[in-house]
Scaffold this active site. Sequence first.
Site, PDB file in Angstrom:
ATOM      1  CG  ASP A   6     102.225  62.272 -14.302  1.00 34.90           C
ATOM      2  OD1 ASP A   6     102.510  61.116 -13.953  1.00 34.90           O
ATOM      3  OD2 ASP A   6     102.875  63.262 -13.937  1.00 34.90           O
ATOM      4  CB  SER A   7     101.042  61.824  -9.967  1.00 39.69           C
ATOM      5  OG  SER A   7     102.359  61.961 -10.468  1.00 39.69           O
ATOM      6  CB  CYS A  69     101.479  58.325 -13.543  1.00 45.97           C
ATOM      7  SG  CYS A  69     102.063  58.244 -11.854  1.00 45.97           S
ATOM      8  CD  GLU A 148     107.543  67.910  -9.421  1.00 41.39           C
ATOM      9  OE1 GLU A 148     107.110  68.539  -8.434  1.00 41.39           O
ATOM     10  OE2 GLU A 148     106.878  67.060 -10.040  1.00 41.39           O
ATOM     11  CB  CYS A 180     110.136  57.867 -12.328  1.00 39.13           C
ATOM     12  SG  CYS A 180     109.464  59.383 -11.618  1.00 39.13           S
TER      13      CYS A 180
HETATM   14  N1  DGL Z   1     104.612  60.522 -12.155  1.00 44.10           N
HETATM   15  C1  DGL Z   1     105.180  59.719 -11.119  1.00 44.10           C
HETATM   16  C2  DGL Z   1     105.706  58.404 -11.714  1.00 44.10           C
HETATM   17  O1  DGL Z   1     106.004  58.314 -12.896  1.00 44.10           O
HETATM   18  C3  DGL Z   1     106.283  60.454 -10.391  1.00 44.10           C
HETATM   19  C4  DGL Z   1     105.798  61.558  -9.486  1.00 44.10           C
HETATM   20  C5  DGL Z   1     104.929  61.049  -8.348  1.00 44.10           C
HETATM   21  O2  DGL Z   1     105.430  60.362  -7.453  1.00 44.10           O
HETATM   22  O3  DGL Z   1     103.749  61.345  -8.372  1.00 44.10           O
HETATM   23  O4  DGL Z   1     105.820  57.455 -11.002  1.00 44.10           O
END
Ligand code: DGL
Length: 267
Positions: A6-7, A69, A148, A180
Amino acid sequence: MIGVFDSGIGGLTVVKEITKQLPGMPVLYLGDTARTPYGNKSPETIGQYALQDARFLIDHGATVIVVACNSASSVASKILNSEFDNPVFEVITPAARRAATLTKKKRVGVIGTRATIGSRAYEQAIHAVDDRVSVMGQACPLFVPLIEEGWAKKGETTRIVKLSLQGLKTKNIDTLILGCTHYPIIRDLIHAKIGKRVTLVDPAEEVVKDLRQYLDAHQAVAQSLRSAADHRFMVTDVTEHFQSIAQSWLKRSVRLEKVTFGEGPGV
Ligand code: DGL
């Protein structure tokens, strides 16, 4: 092991779902916390990051990849599938399939980051199942930072969620995709504001269902994935804040290991 990337730490909602649906299955997690968020970056940059993330997990022993992500799934699925021989599970296809099946009015809403909504990936995936479904997207870029910050229960967040969903509320949708990683954390609030008659689809749940089905059909792969004793959580930057969010989301003790791209296997 199952590699999940994930990011940042949002993908822990997918790890939580793996723990629920596939108990005892160890996960090798990579959160690109040094470069988070991905959701307001260009498709080219997100694509390049996603390739690096997947490569890193494979180099560290992952044989099956889960793209937790939504932003990365929406712009990089094709390139990940063409680059690697390993099975790659992304969140868009299974969540779109579920939404297309659930909607009776043939009207589906999708919320997500700017990258996810701008890519129209959910729309395309829903139309691949049923092209009579109208898909309405709404970017909600304020939700991730609020969640967050631990502001999920504050009045300001309630107002922002209400305001962000106002447009979609007039579109007569009966199904809404929480596109998301972070949104399941405020699922009840989103549900209250969009209306209880709207059915919510959580991509984390759907991608893990797909993974579970695949493993049921590939027992030898499932067996090989169980080689490690416990999950391992790697991140590209560690702070006390990330550490505490990780623990509170997963409701267990979590040790985040800082890693740097370019390091060899076993780091
Ligand atoms: N993990 C990202 C998503 O599901 C959300 C957080 C980000 O923008 O990096 O799109």
